[in-house]
Design an enzyme around this catalytic site. Structure first.
Site, short mmCIF file in Angstrom:
data_model
loop_
_atom_site.label_atom_id
_atom_site.label_comp_id
_atom_site.label_asym_id
_atom_site.label_seq_id
_atom_site.Cartn_x
_atom_site.Cartn_y
_atom_site.Cartn_z
N ASP A 1 -3.44 1.53 6.80
CA ASP A 1 -2.54 1.18 5.70
C ASP A 1 -2.20 -0.31 5.70
OD1 ASP A 1 -2.53 3.84 4.94
OD2 ASP A 1 -0.76 4.32 6.15
N GLU B 1 -1.62 -1.09 -6.03
CA GLU B 1 -2.82 -0.41 -6.49
C GLU B 1 -2.57 0.32 -7.81
OE1 GLU B 1 -5.57 1.17 -3.01
OE2 GLU B 1 -3.50 1.73 -2.66
N ASP C 1 0.86 -1.19 0.00
CA ASP C 1 0.00 0.00 0.00
C ASP C 1 0.90 1.23 0.00
OD1 ASP C 1 -2.63 1.39 0.36
OD2 ASP C 1 -1.64 2.06 2.20
#
Length: 328
Positions: free
Chosen positions: A294, A214, A130
């Site tokens: 996170d 991501e 992340d």
């Protein structure tokens, strides 16, 4: 080409192929441009010509025009060899050399065909990563990698040097000195950022066989004026590029999570989706799970990557039925 050499004889002082290579690059750029126009690309990208003191470089694409021996470099028409800071890291046949100038310093990039490259194959299974501003990256293993603070630390000095540059008379010697000082500081900030990104991308591709990240929309993130500087300084797009090319070298699989995947809003333990504004830094779910925001996102990304790589059992069973019917 002959007209240029007559009008500007100093063009060929280093190597006769430098001007030829520049013309070849121009030809290739226009061919690619017209190919994109023919394909009706949304942004065909008209070739951008170089400017003086901006990305100054030239290439020698013939091995006979240069030679590397230890920590010295020979260029075709120079009478003496040039000292280098370090010797080549790989053994093999040199194919091309590109010399560039950045912030008053000269660099050489050498392309070589080698067989002694060790990709360092990873031994751990998978990880979810992340990316963030508070921390550059949080891994699903629980490891937190701090943000890159190179610009933040040097911002006051950079502002002072830029103000000093703005006061100088254009074309003056003092303006040239002030401009070089600003360029050197920008170069140092960029080098620190690149070092941080290379360390992280190298660590991930060395250790893990599957990496899930991501699909961040950086162009949209920088529209938030409170976060624009921090997002730009983090270098998310460059980090993704480095992870992808290093993963290809080491045989690592990179899974890109969908843009709308609720990695931060979904509880990693039960899958329940919550409303998670940026101010809320902890995921507290009704199932009793409490975890950092996170870290929760990284755990969800890791599971997303594992699920994406699982074979589609339904499709596999259907294909087996088809094969059995054909055999009958």
């Amino acid at each position: 080409m002959r007209v240029l050499r007559v009008e500007f004889p100093w063009y060929a002082e280093v190597s006769s192929r430098v001007t030829r290579n520049a013309i070849d690059d121009l030809d290739r750029a226009f061919k690619n441009f017209f190919r994109r126009v023919k394909a009706k690309a949304k942004k065909p990208g008209y070739p951008v010509f170089k400017k003086k003191d901006v990305n100054d470089s030239f290439a020698m694409r013939e091995p006979s025009k240069f030679d590397v021996e230890g920590r010295t470099l020979r260029i075709e028409k120079l009478s003496t060899r040039i000292d280098m800071r370090q010797k080549l890291r790989f053994t093999g046949k040199t194919k091309q050399a590109t010399i560039s100038k950045k912030a008053g310093k000269y660099y050489i990039s050498i392309l070589a065909v080698t067989e002694d490259y060790n990709p360092h194959a990873p031994d751990k299974e998978s990880v979810g990563v992340d990316f963030g501003i508070k921390s550059l990256a949080v891994l699903s293993t629980g490891e937190v990698l701090p943000e890159n603070q190179s610009l933040k630390k040097n911002l006051r000095v950079l502002k002072r040097r830029q103000r000093n540059l703005s006061r100088k008379v254009k074309g003056s010697r003092r303006r040239a000195i002030a401009k070089l000082k600003v360029a050197k500081l920008h170069q140092r900030i960029g080098n620190q950022r690149q070092a941080t990104l290379h360390e992280l991308s190298d660590k991930l591709t060395r250790e893990f066989k599957v990496i899930t990240i991501e699909d961040l929309t950086v162009s949209g993130m920088v529209k938030n004026h409170h976060l624009a500087r921090a997002v730009s300084d983090a270098g998310f797009a460059e980090l993704r590029r480095q992870i992808e090319y290093k993963a290809e070298l080491r045989g690592v699989k990179v899974v890109i999570a969908d843009n709308w995947f609720p990695s931060s809003k979904m509880c990693h333990a039960c899958g329940q989706v919550h409303d998670m504004p940026l101010s809320k830094r902890e995921m507290a779910c009704d199932c009793g799970s409490t975890v950092d925001r996170d870290l929760n996102a990284a755990l969800n990304l890791n599971q997303y990557g594992l699920d994406a790589l699982k074979p589609d059992l339904k499709r596999a069973s259907e294909s087996c039925k088809t094969v059995s019917l054909l055999a009958a």
